[in-house]
Design a protein around this motif. Structure first.
Motif, PDB file in Angstrom:
ATOM      1  N   UNK A 176       2.088 -10.676  23.396  1.00 17.61           N
ATOM      2  CA  UNK A 176       2.795 -11.635  23.005  1.00 17.61           C
ATOM      3  C   UNK A 176       3.604 -11.785  24.494  1.00 17.61           C
ATOM      4  N   UNK A 177       3.968 -12.946  24.640  1.00 14.07           N
ATOM      5  CA  UNK A 177       4.710 -13.524  25.525  1.00 14.07           C
ATOM      6  C   UNK A 177       6.291 -13.422  25.342  1.00 14.07           C
ATOM      7  N   UNK A 178       7.259 -13.053  26.211  1.00 15.92           N
ATOM      8  CA  UNK A 178       8.649 -12.882  26.359  1.00 15.92           C
ATOM      9  C   UNK A 178       8.754 -13.906  26.439  1.00 15.92           C
ATOM     10  N   UNK A 179       9.621 -14.446  25.271  1.00 17.78           N
ATOM     11  CA  UNK A 179      10.244 -15.420  24.669  1.00 17.78           C
ATOM     12  C   UNK A 179      11.407 -15.855  25.188  1.00 17.78           C
ATOM     13  N   UNK A 180      12.368 -14.474  25.747  1.00 13.65           N
ATOM     14  CA  UNK A 180      13.525 -15.089  26.500  1.00 13.65           C
ATOM     15  C   UNK A 180      14.795 -15.447  25.088  1.00 13.65           C
ATOM     16  N   UNK A 181      15.502 -15.668  25.357  1.00 12.02           N
ATOM     17  CA  UNK A 181      16.732 -16.109  24.678  1.00 12.02           C
ATOM     18  C   UNK A 181      16.217 -17.435  23.571  1.00 12.02           C
ATOM     19  N   UNK A 182      15.211 -18.145  24.242  1.00 18.27           N
ATOM     20  CA  UNK A 182      14.956 -18.863  22.769  1.00 18.27           C
ATOM     21  C   UNK A 182      13.612 -18.205  22.165  1.00 18.27           C
ATOM     22  N   UNK A 183      13.458 -17.157  21.871  1.00 17.71           N
ATOM     23  CA  UNK A 183      12.811 -15.955  20.581  1.00 17.71           C
ATOM     24  C   UNK A 183      13.953 -15.454  19.960  1.00 17.71           C
ATOM     25  N   UNK A 184      15.389 -16.007  20.158  1.00 16.07           N
ATOM     26  CA  UNK A 184      16.413 -14.758  19.929  1.00 16.07           C
ATOM     27  C   UNK A 184      16.497 -15.221  17.817  1.00 16.07           C
ATOM     28  N   UNK A 185      15.747 -15.665  17.558  1.00 15.93           N
ATOM     29  CA  UNK A 185      16.310 -16.082  16.031  1.00 15.93           C
ATOM     30  C   UNK A 185      15.384 -15.188  15.128  1.00 15.93           C
ATOM     31  N   UNK A 186      15.896 -14.425  14.026  1.00 13.43           N
ATOM     32  CA  UNK A 186      15.185 -13.742  13.620  1.00 13.43           C
ATOM     33  C   UNK A 186      15.811 -13.743  12.030  1.00 13.43           C
ATOM     34  N   UNK A 187      14.585 -13.538  11.198  1.00 12.61           N
ATOM     35  CA  UNK A 187      14.522 -13.790   9.520  1.00 12.61           C
ATOM     36  C   UNK A 187      15.003 -12.485   8.940  1.00 12.61           C
ATOM     37  N   UNK A 188      16.174 -12.378   8.604  1.00 16.30           N
ATOM     38  CA  UNK A 188      16.643 -10.840   7.776  1.00 16.30           C
ATOM     39  C   UNK A 188      16.338 -10.728   6.373  1.00 16.30           C
ATOM     40  N   UNK A 189      16.536 -12.453   5.858  1.00 14.50           N
ATOM     41  CA  UNK A 189      16.344 -12.068   4.414  1.00 14.50           C
ATOM     42  C   UNK A 189      14.463 -12.699   3.660  1.00 14.50           C
TER      43      UNK A 189
ATOM     44  N   UNK B 165      14.036 -18.500   3.479  1.00 12.61           N
ATOM     45  CA  UNK B 165      14.466 -17.659   4.312  1.00 12.61           C
ATOM     46  C   UNK B 165      16.000 -17.605   4.452  1.00 12.61           C
ATOM     47  N   UNK B 166      16.106 -16.089   4.945  1.00  8.63           N
ATOM     48  CA  UNK B 166      17.854 -16.733   5.749  1.00  8.63           C
ATOM     49  C   UNK B 166      17.511 -16.067   6.851  1.00  8.63           C
ATOM     50  N   UNK B 167      17.740 -16.729   7.878  1.00  9.65           N
ATOM     51  CA  UNK B 167      18.335 -16.739   9.411  1.00  9.65           C
ATOM     52  C   UNK B 167      19.705 -16.951  10.294  1.00  9.65           C
ATOM     53  N   UNK B 168      18.775 -15.476  11.344  1.00  8.94           N
ATOM     54  CA  UNK B 168      20.431 -15.752  11.889  1.00  8.94           C
ATOM     55  C   UNK B 168      19.618 -15.915  13.607  1.00  8.94           C
ATOM     56  N   UNK B 169      20.817 -16.591  13.417  1.00 12.45           N
ATOM     57  CA  UNK B 169      20.240 -18.056  15.112  1.00 12.45           C
ATOM     58  C   UNK B 169      21.600 -17.654  16.233  1.00 12.45           C
TER      59      UNK B 169
END
Lengths: 322, 259
Positions: A176-189, B165-169
């Motif tokens: 993986x390459x470091x995406x920095x701020x652009x990689x901050x979104x996360x699927x939580x559910x 999906x639920x996404x936190x951004x």
């Protein structure tokens, strides 16, 4: 062979490789000596099925911890190209994540994405994509001219998946390459919406409704008919835009591509947008009040009539048949 | 909260025009309208700014000939102002060139949120919003069906094959919105009158520091080799319903052996 190596963006569905993934691998076998798969995940679940279809290696990023496929897989693919370990072409399915990955990759490589591809043709030492426009009445043939590997987004069901009898693909780590701020979104559910019938893009029979139904409540007719025929209900863009049914019901250029044995279009005029998504169906039945509606131009059986009169009687007749 | 919404002005889908055989692009000499897909992004942006208790909704669009008719529709809905990039050098731009141009305009300010439709109704590449995010080095969520603004972050329900999906951004971010998720408001008469005087900033490639050779035909990384008629599908039987058409359908389904 036209190319030495193609990378297919692979996706998992129901614990194995998705149909889209296998379709692309099958076609890529014709175009390149080596076909490999890239996944944003551990790759273990798909290694057997992609191998059986002719892919030799799965490049797996490992768990993304909820990170988005687009930025992380796209950046990892671009890093491989920069390191000289990438392919000669990228093929991605036109899915939610496939489009994101292609878009992020295109910026990193400064290479255009050729989109809505329905066929791939070997032409000398390059691959030409075929894209339908104007409701599929015209095909445009496009080739990439960038120095970096071409990126093509292919519409589902453009090819038929066929096993080649290969053993499980070898799973290799992809950095993986470091995406920095652009990689901050996360699927939580993740939520799975249960439906009791077959999936829209897998059903043998699809019954779709459009504006001609008159109002949102009349969509129940479509659901009843689809259920009786053990098919899936679909929709035109017009009623999705109107909020009658969710986006996931949409059949067409900007929705799902369906190729069922029987497609029944109820109250759908047949805008070019819709025709692209369904005219590969084996048999088409159309019911519409307007005798001049374009949908009749592709229908094997066209009924000029009011859906509110025809469909309830049809439902009754089918129920009587048992 | 300040939001920039990307909107596209397209030929009326009811009258999409034709392909120019010389340039192999869509003829664009027809009147352009606001892409209906974009009305959802504009509406959602207005609602998010209202619920955040303040901020602005700015439009950004790229169109030939300083076309503003579609922009005026979105301004009449309630957006405050617009940026319009119009330049002969942009002719023939692909999705990536379009994204570079829009990103250059968006990047002059620091909006909290950039919104767009998932895809346009005429080009439908579906890649521009994510390319803008990549160019601005921002996180993104595509195919949003519901957006909630929290403290410096969004919670987004994102459409998936199986459900959502639920996404936190975290903000700033780029979000693309699927059609049908909000009810776009009809511009009021007052809104339409007000829109005539709302500021539309006209920008060229030079204004944005874009090299004319990096976009349009010159910058496009693809070559259109051929345009051919696709195989036609033949129409079959067509009957008028006389109250018994359902019987014909049942018989037809019987013949197909699907019952």
């Amino acid at each position: 062979m036209t190319l030495a190596k193609i990378w297919v963006y692979g996706e998992e569905a129901n614990g194995t490789a998705s149909a889209n993934t296998l379709e692309l691998i099958t076609k890529a076998r014709e175009l390149a000596t080596t076909v490999e798969v890239v996944v944003g995940g551990d790759g273990a679940a798909i290694a057997a099925s992609v191998g059986e279809h002719g892919a030799t290696t799965v490049h797996a990023t490992g768990d993304l911890a909820g990170g988005m496929q687009g930025v992380h897989v796209g950046n990892a693919m671009a890093a491989a190209v920069a390191a000289g370990t990438g392919p000669d072409m990228f093929l991605l399915p036109t899915t939610y994540d496939g489009r994101d990955v292609a878009a992020r990759l295109s910026v990193k490589l400064d290479a255009t994405v050729i989109t809505n591809v329905v066929d791939l043709i070997a032409d000398g030492d390059r691959i030409v994509g075929v894209e339908p426009v104007f409701g599929g009445t015209i095909d445009v043939k496009t080739a990439s001219t960038t120095a970096n590997p071409p990126i093509m987004l292919v519409r589902p069901k453009s090819f038929t998946a066929e096993a080649s009898g290969g053993g499980p693909a070898m799973v290799m780590p992809l950095a993986l390459a470091d995406a920095g701020a652009a990689g901050a979104a996360k699927t939580t559910e993740k939520f799975v919406e249960e439906s009791d019938g077959p999936k829209l893009d897998e059903a043998a029979i699809v019954v779709s409704g459009g504006r001609g139904l008159g109002d949102a409540d009349s969509y129940a007719l479509i659901e009843s008919l689809a259920k009786l025929l053990k098919g899936a209900p679909g929709a035109s863009r017009a009623i999705v835009d109107a909020g009658w049914v969710p986006y996931s019901y949409q059949v067409g250029q900007t929705g799902k591509v369906v190729k069922p044995s029987v497609y029944i279009a109820v109250g759908i005029s047949g805008a070019t947008q819709h025709l692209v998504g369904m005219k590969g169906s084996k048999t088409i039945i159309a019911i519409n009040k307007d005798a001049e509606a374009p949908i009749f131009g592709v229908a094997d059986l066209g009924i000029v009539g009011d859906a509110h009169k025809v469909v309830p009687k049809l439902i009754e007749a089918l129920e009587a048949k048992g | 909260m300040d939001v920039i919404v990307c909107v596209k002005q397209i030929p009326d889908p009811a009258d999409p025009g034709e392909i120019n055989p010389e340039t192999k692009t869509l003829k664009r000499d027809v009147k352009l309208i606001l892409d209906e897909s974009d009305s959802y992004g504009v509406e959602y942006a207005l609602q998010l700014v209202e619920s955040a208790g303040g901020g602005s909704v700015t439009l950004v669009s790229m169109a030939p000939n300083n076309e503003t008719s579609g922009l005026r529709t979105a301004l009449a809905m309630g957006a405050e102002s617009a940026m319009l990039i119009s330049d002969d050098a942009l002719q023939g731009s692909d999705a990536l060139s379009t994204a570079k141009t829009l990103a250059a305009a968006i990047g002059r300010s620091n909006p909290d949120l950039v919104m767009a439709a998932t895809e346009s109704s005429d080009g439908y590449t579906g890649t521009v919003p994510e390319q803008i995010a990549a160019l601005l080095d921002l996180p993104s969520v595509t195919f949003a069906k519901e957006i909630t603004v929290g403290d410096g972050a969004l919670t987004v329900k994102r459409q998936t094959e199986a459900g959502y999906d639920v996404v936190e951004c975290p903000l700033p971010a780029v979000v693309s919105v699927t059609a049908g998720v909000v009810e776009p408001r009809y511009p009021s008469f007052k809104g339409i009158m007000a829109a005539k005087n709302k500021p539309v900033e006209e920008l060229s490639c030079a204004d944005l520091g874009i090299e004319p050779t990096a976009v349009g035909w010159a910058g496009g990384g693809q070559e259109i080799l051929d345009i051919v008629e696709a195989p036609k599908r033949e129409a079959g039987e067509k009957i008028e319903d006389e109250g018994d058409a359902h019987e014909r359908i049942v018989a037809f389904l019987d013949e197909l052996k699907v019952l």
